[in-house]
Motif scaffolding. Structure first.
Motif, mmCIF file in Angstrom:
data_model
loop_
_atom_site.group_PDB
_atom_site.id
_atom_site.type_symbol
_atom_site.label_atom_id
_atom_site.label_comp_id
_atom_site.label_asym_id
_atom_site.label_seq_id
_atom_site.Cartn_x
_atom_site.Cartn_y
_atom_site.Cartn_z
ATOM 1 N N ALA A 300 -8.910 14.212 -33.307
ATOM 2 C CA ALA A 300 -10.312 14.520 -33.011
ATOM 3 C C ALA A 300 -10.842 13.739 -31.811
ATOM 4 O O ALA A 300 -11.997 13.304 -31.799
ATOM 5 C CB ALA A 300 -11.183 14.263 -34.250
ATOM 6 N N GLY A 301 -9.982 13.548 -30.821
ATOM 7 C CA GLY A 301 -10.418 12.884 -29.605
ATOM 8 C C GLY A 301 -10.443 11.369 -29.676
ATOM 9 O O GLY A 301 -10.826 10.708 -28.707
ATOM 10 N N GLN A 302 -10.016 10.825 -30.808
ATOM 11 C CA GLN A 302 -10.060 9.379 -30.988
ATOM 12 C C GLN A 302 -8.706 8.746 -30.658
ATOM 13 O O GLN A 302 -7.661 9.269 -31.002
ATOM 14 C CB GLN A 302 -10.453 9.024 -32.426
ATOM 15 N N LEU A 303 -8.768 7.618 -29.996
ATOM 16 C CA LEU A 303 -7.580 6.849 -29.655
ATOM 17 C C LEU A 303 -7.723 5.421 -30.163
ATOM 18 O O LEU A 303 -6.855 4.908 -30.865
ATOM 19 C CB LEU A 303 -7.358 6.855 -28.139
ATOM 20 N N ALA A 304 -8.819 4.800 -29.811
ATOM 21 C CA ALA A 304 -9.051 3.408 -30.206
ATOM 22 C C ALA A 304 -9.220 3.295 -31.715
ATOM 23 O O ALA A 304 -9.941 4.073 -32.349
ATOM 24 C CB ALA A 304 -10.293 2.866 -29.506
ATOM 25 N N GLY A 305 -8.519 2.340 -32.297
ATOM 26 C CA GLY A 305 -8.676 2.050 -33.717
ATOM 27 C C GLY A 305 -7.900 2.946 -34.651
ATOM 28 O O GLY A 305 -7.898 2.718 -35.863
ATOM 29 N N THR A 306 -7.206 3.946 -34.129
ATOM 30 C CA THR A 306 -6.489 4.872 -35.004
ATOM 31 C C THR A 306 -5.160 4.301 -35.493
ATOM 32 O O THR A 306 -4.697 4.624 -36.593
ATOM 33 C CB THR A 306 -6.201 6.183 -34.254
ATOM 34 N N ARG A 307 -4.532 3.458 -34.671
ATOM 35 C CA ARG A 307 -3.258 2.837 -35.019
ATOM 36 C C ARG A 307 -3.239 1.406 -34.494
ATOM 37 O O ARG A 307 -4.008 1.050 -33.593
ATOM 38 C CB ARG A 307 -2.072 3.611 -34.406
ATOM 39 N N ALA A 308 -2.331 0.603 -35.052
ATOM 40 C CA ALA A 308 -2.170 -0.762 -34.538
ATOM 41 C C ALA A 308 -1.533 -0.696 -33.159
ATOM 42 O O ALA A 308 -1.941 -1.410 -32.235
ATOM 43 C CB ALA A 308 -1.323 -1.591 -35.479
ATOM 44 N N TYR A 309 -0.538 0.201 -33.013
ATOM 45 C CA TYR A 309 0.049 0.390 -31.691
ATOM 46 C C TYR A 309 0.631 1.785 -31.560
ATOM 47 O O TYR A 309 0.980 2.434 -32.554
ATOM 48 C CB TYR A 309 1.115 -0.670 -31.383
ATOM 49 N N LEU A 310 0.720 2.231 -30.309
ATOM 50 C CA LEU A 310 1.390 3.469 -29.945
ATOM 51 C C LEU A 310 2.402 3.110 -28.863
ATOM 52 O O LEU A 310 2.038 2.570 -27.824
ATOM 53 C CB LEU A 310 0.397 4.504 -29.405
ATOM 54 N N ASP A 311 3.680 3.410 -29.118
ATOM 55 C CA ASP A 311 4.733 3.046 -28.179
ATOM 56 C C ASP A 311 5.196 4.302 -27.439
ATOM 57 O O ASP A 311 5.744 5.226 -28.041
ATOM 58 C CB ASP A 311 5.909 2.388 -28.912
ATOM 59 N N LEU A 312 4.982 4.319 -26.117
ATOM 60 C CA LEU A 312 5.296 5.491 -25.304
ATOM 61 C C LEU A 312 6.620 5.363 -24.569
ATOM 62 O O LEU A 312 6.955 6.216 -23.753
ATOM 63 C CB LEU A 312 4.175 5.710 -24.267
ATOM 64 N N TYR A 314 9.626 5.791 -25.496
ATOM 65 C CA TYR A 314 10.743 6.587 -26.007
ATOM 66 C C TYR A 314 10.419 8.071 -25.890
ATOM 67 O O TYR A 314 9.273 8.468 -25.633
ATOM 68 C CB TYR A 314 11.028 6.204 -27.458
ATOM 69 N N ASP A 315 11.444 8.891 -26.094
ATOM 70 C CA ASP A 315 11.247 10.339 -25.986
ATOM 71 C C ASP A 315 10.256 10.856 -27.017
ATOM 72 O O ASP A 315 9.590 11.870 -26.788
ATOM 73 C CB ASP A 315 12.584 11.075 -26.147
ATOM 74 N N GLN A 316 10.173 10.185 -28.136
ATOM 75 C CA GLN A 316 9.216 10.537 -29.180
ATOM 76 C C GLN A 316 8.246 9.380 -29.383
ATOM 77 O O GLN A 316 8.636 8.210 -29.308
ATOM 78 C CB GLN A 316 9.937 10.870 -30.496
ATOM 79 N N LEU A 317 6.990 9.708 -29.636
ATOM 80 C CA LEU A 317 5.975 8.683 -29.826
ATOM 81 C C LEU A 317 6.250 7.853 -31.072
ATOM 82 O O LEU A 317 6.517 8.401 -32.146
ATOM 83 C CB LEU A 317 4.602 9.351 -29.948
ATOM 84 N N HIS A 318 6.218 6.554 -30.940
ATOM 85 C CA HIS A 318 6.313 5.632 -32.065
ATOM 86 C C HIS A 318 4.918 5.086 -32.349
ATOM 87 O O HIS A 318 4.273 4.560 -31.436
ATOM 88 C CB HIS A 318 7.273 4.498 -31.762
ATOM 89 N N ALA A 319 4.484 5.201 -33.589
ATOM 90 C CA ALA A 319 3.154 4.722 -33.960
ATOM 91 C C ALA A 319 3.238 3.897 -35.222
ATOM 92 O O ALA A 319 4.108 4.120 -36.073
ATOM 93 C CB ALA A 319 2.201 5.911 -34.159
ATOM 94 N N SER A 320 2.341 2.947 -35.360
ATOM 95 C CA SER A 320 2.314 2.091 -36.543
ATOM 96 C C SER A 320 0.871 1.813 -36.939
ATOM 97 O O SER A 320 0.017 1.563 -36.080
ATOM 98 C CB SER A 320 3.034 0.767 -36.265
ATOM 99 N N LEU A 321 0.638 1.867 -38.260
ATOM 100 C CA LEU A 321 -0.701 1.542 -38.774
ATOM 101 C C LEU A 321 -0.944 0.052 -38.835
ATOM 102 O O LEU A 321 -2.065 -0.402 -38.899
ATOM 103 C CB LEU A 321 -0.863 2.151 -40.166
ATOM 104 N N ASN A 322 0.143 -0.738 -38.841
ATOM 105 C CA ASN A 322 0.009 -2.176 -38.957
ATOM 106 C C ASN A 322 0.618 -2.889 -37.752
ATOM 107 O O ASN A 322 1.533 -2.401 -37.123
ATOM 108 C CB ASN A 322 0.705 -2.657 -40.241
#
Length: 322
Positions: A300-312, A314-322
């Motif tokens: 929904a257009g949100q980036l900040a605060g949605t995950r602890a980190y987003l790792d770009l 790699y070929d696929q996005l890595h995301a973590s809540l913590n």
């Protein structure tokens, strides 16, 4: 005491005939015409310099002022270029050109045209140039510095800080820019202009008007340029270049961004490196941004605060809540 002989007028060589005499007089005629032309040029230059020297007011105008430039800033630049009349005897155009070349806001100069008035009281000078727009602010030990896309440090007290969007009768919107809040017209809401902050440059801030050296600054500005046109650009608060080139930790991201809204939770966006040559094994920046765009679209257009980190990285996005 011998009297000095007067210089003799050159004569055509004797015995050369009609053709030789004709050639001789033609050459002398060309020399005379050239000398007359030089004399007229000197006279014109002298008259121009005299007009400028007698002028009591020098008026400089900036042609094609860019939309992002506040009128106050344009007036300040014109005033700085006008300066005083000292040195203008050498030609107003040349002097104003040199002043413009030294001005940190002027990127390139097309031409400068000076038009002294007939009464010699004023001299109108038009400057046709392109100008450097502030693209980011840089955190230093003492303050924030502002830089253009090419890394040139700009005068902080002249940087546009506020914008006002006004609806027009034709349905379009006009955006006006201002340096300070006090410049904004009364009863109009001035919104702050958002500048992404570059943090952690190895080289200290240069003087105003000089380019900030270092590849970390260059890549930081490159990342700013990629972010500024995206819908979530105002959620990117910091571009972190502290570990550029792996100078702190070779395994950690060389470039990272931080996304945060207010005092909310910050999201660490691990961008990594830009490829250095064709065929580099690194993930292309276009692929990284496509991953980020898709993530924002599905949240929904949100980036900040949605995950602890987003790792770009790699070929696929890595995301973590913590």
């Amino acid at each position: 005491m011998k009297r000095k002989e007067k210089p003799k007028t050159p004569k055509p060589p004797a015995g050369t005939g009609l053709v030789a005499r004709t050639v001789f007089y033609c050459v002398m005629g060309v020399v005379a015409v050239a000398a007359l032309g030089v004399g007229m040029q000197v006279l014109q230059t002298y008259v121009h310099r005299q007009d400028v020297a007698r002028a009591v007011e020098l008026q400089v105008s900036l042609a094609d002022k860019p939309a992002w430039m506040p009128r106050v800033l344009a007036d300040q630049i014109a005033s700085e270029l006008a300066g005083n009349l000292d040195g203008l005897a050498g030609g107003a155009s040349a002097v104003i050109y040199k002043r413009a070349a030294r001005n940190p806001w002027v990127a390139t100069i097309s031409h400068v045209v000076a038009r002294p008035s007939t009464d010699g009281k004023t001299c109108q000078v038009e400057v046709v140039a392109t100008y450097r727009q502030p693209k980011a602010r840089v955190q230093t030990e003492r303050e924030y510095a502002f830089v253009a896309a090419d890394g040139t440090r700009l005068p902080p007290q002249q940087v546009p800080r506020y914008r006002v969007a006004r609806p027009l009768p034709n349905g379009k919107t006009q955006v006006d820019y201002y340096i300070g809040l006090s410049d904004v017209p009364p009863h109009v809401e001035g919104k702050p202009i958002y500048y992404i902050t570059i943090y952690g440059c190895k080289v200290a801030a240069p003087a105003v008007g000089e380019k900030w050296p270092g590849q970390d600054m260059s890549d930081g500005l490159r990342l700013v340029e990629l972010m500024e046109k995206r819908s979530y650009a105002d959620q990117i608060t910091i571009i972190d270049v502290r570990n550029y080139g792996g100078r702190i930790d070779g395994r950690a991201p060389h470039l990272r961004m931080w996304a945060q809204v207010g005092r909310g939770r910050a999201t660490d966006i691990r961008f990594g490196q830009f490829p250095r040559y064709e065929g580099d094994y690194l993930v292309p920046p276009e692929r990284k941004l496509a991953q980020l765009d898709e993530f924002v679209r599905t949240h929904a257009g949100q980036l900040a605060g949605t995950r602890a980190y987003l790792d770009l990285r790699y070929d696929q996005l890595h995301a973590s809540l913590n």
